[in-house]
Design a protein around this motif. Structure first.
Motif, PDB file in Angstrom:
ATOM      1  N   UNK A  11       0.865  -1.173   0.000  1.00 53.50           N
ATOM      2  CA  UNK A  11       0.000   0.000   0.000  1.00 53.50           C
ATOM      3  C   UNK A  11       0.901   1.222   0.000  1.00 53.50           C
ATOM      4  N   UNK A  12       0.961   1.893  -1.138  1.00 53.64           N
ATOM      5  CA  UNK A  12       1.707   3.143  -1.246  1.00 53.64           C
ATOM      6  C   UNK A  12       0.795   4.274  -0.816  1.00 53.64           C
ATOM      7  N   UNK A  13       1.211   5.019   0.179  1.00 52.04           N
ATOM      8  CA  UNK A  13       0.395   6.089   0.737  1.00 52.04           C
ATOM      9  C   UNK A  13       1.124   7.415   0.556  1.00 52.04           C
ATOM     10  N   UNK A  14       0.526   8.300  -0.222  1.00 52.85           N
ATOM     11  CA  UNK A  14       1.088   9.622  -0.495  1.00 52.85           C
ATOM     12  C   UNK A  14       0.176  10.705   0.053  1.00 52.85           C
ATOM     13  N   UNK A  15       0.716  11.899   0.161  1.00 59.81           N
ATOM     14  CA  UNK A  15      -0.056  13.057   0.628  1.00 59.81           C
ATOM     15  C   UNK A  15      -0.814  12.724   1.912  1.00 59.81           C
ATOM     16  N   UNK A  16      -0.111  12.156   2.838  1.00 58.64           N
ATOM     17  CA  UNK A  16      -0.752  11.681   4.070  1.00 58.64           C
ATOM     18  C   UNK A  16      -1.292  12.833   4.896  1.00 58.64           C
ATOM     19  N   UNK A  17      -2.423  12.568   5.541  1.00 60.79           N
ATOM     20  CA  UNK A  17      -3.112  13.538   6.376  1.00 60.79           C
ATOM     21  C   UNK A  17      -3.202  13.000   7.805  1.00 60.79           C
ATOM     22  N   UNK A  18      -3.371  13.885   8.772  1.00 59.41           N
ATOM     23  CA  UNK A  18      -3.522  13.411  10.159  1.00 59.41           C
ATOM     24  C   UNK A  18      -4.662  12.410  10.313  1.00 59.41           C
ATOM     25  N   UNK A  19      -5.711  12.567   9.522  1.00 54.53           N
ATOM     26  CA  UNK A  19      -6.846  11.639   9.632  1.00 54.53           C
ATOM     27  C   UNK A  19      -6.543  10.255   9.067  1.00 54.53           C
ATOM     28  N   UNK A  20      -5.372  10.073   8.463  1.00 55.53           N
ATOM     29  CA  UNK A  20      -4.947   8.741   8.027  1.00 55.53           C
ATOM     30  C   UNK A  20      -4.312   7.951   9.167  1.00 55.53           C
ATOM     31  N   UNK A  21      -4.117   8.601  10.297  1.00 53.81           N
ATOM     32  CA  UNK A  21      -3.537   7.922  11.456  1.00 53.81           C
ATOM     33  C   UNK A  21      -4.420   6.768  11.897  1.00 53.81           C
ATOM     34  N   UNK A  22      -3.835   5.571  11.969  1.00 54.83           N
ATOM     35  CA  UNK A  22      -4.588   4.366  12.307  1.00 54.83           C
ATOM     36  C   UNK A  22      -3.632   3.184  12.356  1.00 54.83           C
ATOM     37  N   UNK A  23      -4.143   2.075  12.835  1.00 57.56           N
ATOM     38  CA  UNK A  23      -3.458   0.798  12.645  1.00 57.56           C
ATOM     39  C   UNK A  23      -3.959   0.219  11.327  1.00 57.56           C
ATOM     40  N   UNK A  24      -3.029  -0.151  10.467  1.00 62.16           N
ATOM     41  CA  UNK A  24      -3.361  -0.676   9.151  1.00 62.16           C
ATOM     42  C   UNK A  24      -3.183  -2.200   9.159  1.00 62.16           C
ATOM     43  N   UNK A  25      -4.219  -2.883   8.661  1.00 62.42           N
ATOM     44  CA  UNK A  25      -4.245  -4.336   8.662  1.00 62.42           C
ATOM     45  C   UNK A  25      -4.323  -4.885   7.238  1.00 62.42           C
ATOM     46  N   UNK A  26      -3.622  -5.950   7.042  1.00 55.50           N
ATOM     47  CA  UNK A  26      -3.666  -6.709   5.802  1.00 55.50           C
ATOM     48  C   UNK A  26      -4.672  -7.848   5.973  1.00 55.50           C
ATOM     49  N   UNK A  27      -5.455  -8.118   4.918  1.00 57.51           N
ATOM     50  CA  UNK A  27      -6.485  -9.151   4.974  1.00 57.51           C
ATOM     51  C   UNK A  27      -6.485  -9.945   3.676  1.00 57.51           C
ATOM     52  N   UNK A  28      -6.595 -11.247   3.807  1.00 58.27           N
ATOM     53  CA  UNK A  28      -6.636 -12.141   2.642  1.00 58.27           C
ATOM     54  C   UNK A  28      -7.934 -12.930   2.665  1.00 58.27           C
ATOM     55  N   UNK A  29      -8.619 -12.998   1.527  1.00 58.95           N
ATOM     56  CA  UNK A  29      -9.879 -13.748   1.460  1.00 58.95           C
ATOM     57  C   UNK A  29      -9.977 -14.575   0.196  1.00 58.95           C
ATOM     58  N   UNK A  30     -10.488 -15.792   0.411  1.00 64.29           N
ATOM     59  CA  UNK A  30     -10.858 -16.651  -0.705  1.00 64.29           C
ATOM     60  C   UNK A  30     -12.281 -17.097  -0.438  1.00 64.29           C
ATOM     61  N   UNK A  31     -13.228 -16.473  -1.128  1.00 64.00           N
ATOM     62  CA  UNK A  31     -14.649 -16.667  -0.834  1.00 64.00           C
ATOM     63  C   UNK A  31     -15.086 -18.109  -1.102  1.00 64.00           C
ATOM     64  N   UNK A  32     -14.464 -18.764  -2.057  1.00 65.83           N
ATOM     65  CA  UNK A  32     -14.860 -20.115  -2.443  1.00 65.83           C
ATOM     66  C   UNK A  32     -14.791 -21.081  -1.267  1.00 65.83           C
TER      67      UNK A  32
END
Length: 118
Positions: free
Chosen positions: A81-102
């Motif tokens: 995840x390339x994050x540019x022009x970051x703002x204070x409201x982007x402050x958070x814990x970022x999580x990666x998620x993988x899904x295989x619906x099948x």
């Protein structure tokens, strides 16, 4: 066993950039749709971006469109995840998620903290 390990978070000034990585193991990465979520203090977890299994289709939350870019390298079992022009409201814990619906598979990483502050 299944592992999703995020890295690349940290403290950055407003307007700055960060690149998050999520290294996957223990499952067939190139079959899975990958997501980035984030959760700020006192708020619900929200979807930030998604990318199809082959990387041909991406989607973004309105709040990050034009600033963030999701990508994946199936040879390296990694999503970014390339994050540019970051703002204070982007402050958070970022999580990666993988899904295989099948097969109803749904895996989460442990999260990486992103703090945008001067």
């Amino acid at each position: 066993q299944v592992q999703l390990v995020e890295s690349g978070g940290g403290l950055v000034q407003p307007g700055g950039s960060l690149r998050l990585s999520c290294a996957a193991s223990g499952f067939t990465f190139n079959n899975y749709v990958m997501y980035w979520y984030r959760q700020a203090p006192g708020k619900e977890r929200e979807l930030v971006a998604s990318i199809s299994s082959a990387g041909s289709s991406t989607n973004y939350a309105d709040s990050v469109k034009g600033r963030f870019a999701i990508s994946r390298d199936n040879a390296k079992n990694t999503v970014y995840l390339q994050m540019n022009s970051l703002k204070p409201e982007d402050t958070a814990v970022y999580y990666c998620n993988a899904r295989l619906y099948l097969i109803n598979a749904n895996y989460w990483g442990q999260g990486t903290q992103v703090t945008v502050s001067s």
